[in-house]
Design an enzyme around this catalytic site. Structure first.
Site, PDB file in Angstrom:
ATOM      1  N   ASP A 202      35.343  21.602  28.912  1.00 55.86           N
ATOM      2  CA  ASP A 202      34.463  20.613  29.741  1.00 55.86           C
ATOM      3  C   ASP A 202      34.633  19.414  28.937  1.00 55.86           C
ATOM      4  OD1 ASP A 202      32.529  19.597  31.477  1.00 55.86           O
ATOM      5  OD2 ASP A 202      30.656  20.140  30.057  1.00 55.86           O
ATOM      6  N   ASP A 219      30.768  19.855  21.292  1.00 54.01           N
ATOM      7  CA  ASP A 219      30.362  20.594  22.305  1.00 54.01           C
ATOM      8  C   ASP A 219      31.265  21.326  22.974  1.00 54.01           C
ATOM      9  OD1 ASP A 219      28.734  21.849  24.307  1.00 54.01           O
ATOM     10  OD2 ASP A 219      27.898  20.267  25.342  1.00 54.01           O
TER      11      ASP A 219
END
Length: 314
Positions: A202, A219
């Site tokens: 992502d 993340d």
């Protein structure tokens, strides 16, 4: 904890107690950071520093999948890549408190990258090439693959099973999403086999923070196995930007240009997944507040029209 409100019991006191339970004593300062899938907080410490506490959404990932995320982050950091990795306590990075699973991270600030800058794009390309070189060493076992089953079929089922989709649009949505799925399958078959590696998964601009010393990545919550181009296309708004990324990438790792033909596929899958994600999470009180447009029939009408356009273009 309630399935309808998975974070209802995650009060500020619980967050602070979880930080204390790890042995990093909090001083009561607490700031909620932007996150919908999980809950993330910046917590002040008695020594004047900060940690970031990430509480995982119950039921989304298995323990093994979260531990693979952490292991990959630590592997990247050990290779001197600027990846913000979780802190370990008595050798454990996945922690538990009051029924929640969580991890603590060092706080790393930064600003959004300037993607109009060829120099910054080349820099990011070099780092992603190094990341992918490490990602290619082995495969995820518990985190799954970026594929139609995960990105189209499961989100379609979530949407079709949700009261959020207006009843009169049920058949129209099913037909439009089915067209996208068929078109994606045809494009994947036409492109043929490509290498699948461990990815950030992502890598949009919000997960890259820039400082005076350069960028760092955050993340890995969506880390999966997939084609390398997945970590490139969300940073490249046009062909010139992709060229700059690949200029840097090629300095450290060969890139298979065949993968560029998968970008429309990855965009299409993300579009279907986005609507399904909102539908699946609508019971979480944070979602109606953050995505109120999804409660309106006109949004779903536009989404269906967009899906037909995507299918036509593929």
């Amino acid at each position: 904890m309630s399935e309808g409100a998975p974070y209802a019991a995650l009060s500020p006191d619980v967050v602070l107690a979880a930080v204390d339970a790890a042995g990093t004593w909090s001083d009561g300062r607490l700031l909620t950071l932007n996150s919908y899938e999980n809950r993330v907080f910046q917590v002040g410490l008695e020594d004047g520093g900060f940690v970031v506490a990430k509480f995982y959404r119950p039921g989304r990932w298995t323990d093994a999948a979260i531990e693979e995320e952490h292991a990959f982050a630590l592997e990247l950091a050990a290779a001197e890549l600027p990846m913000v990795a979780p802190l370990a306590f008595d050798g454990q990075t996945l922690l538990r408190h009051a029924g929640y699973r969580y991890a603590l991270y060092p706080r790393r600030g930064g600003r959004a990258p300037s993607l109009e800058s060829p120099d910054q794009l080349e820099w990011l390309g070099r780092l992603l090439a190094r990341m992918h070189g490490i990602g290619a060493r082995e495969r995820f076992q518990a985190r799954g693959t970026l594929d139609r089953a995960t990105m189209i079929e499961a989100p379609m089922r979530a949407t079709l099973g949700s009261a959020l989709l207006p009843a009169h649009l049920f058949d129209a949505y099913r037909f439009a999403a089915g067209r996208v799925d068929a078109a994606v399958a045809d494009r994947i078959e036409a492109v043929g086999p490509v290498q699948r590696i461990r990815l950030h998964g992502d890598c949009h601009p919000g997960n890259v923070l820039w400082t005076d010393a350069g960028p760092h990545f955050v993340d890995l919550d969506d880390a999966r196995t997939g084609p390398a181009v997945q970590d490139l296309w969300m940073l490249a708004g046009d062909d010139a930007m992709m060229k700059a990324l690949l200029e840097g990438y090629g300095q450290f790792r060969d890139f298979d240009p065949t993968e560029l033909a998968l970008i429309p596929v990855l965009r299409a899958m993300r579009q279907v997944h986005y609507a399904g994600w909102i539908a699946e999470r609508w019971h979480d009180p944070a979602f109606p507040t953050a995505f109120p447009f999804a409660a309106e029939a006109r949004w779903w009408e536009q989404h269906i029209a967009d899906l037909h356009e995507i299918a036509d273009d593929l």
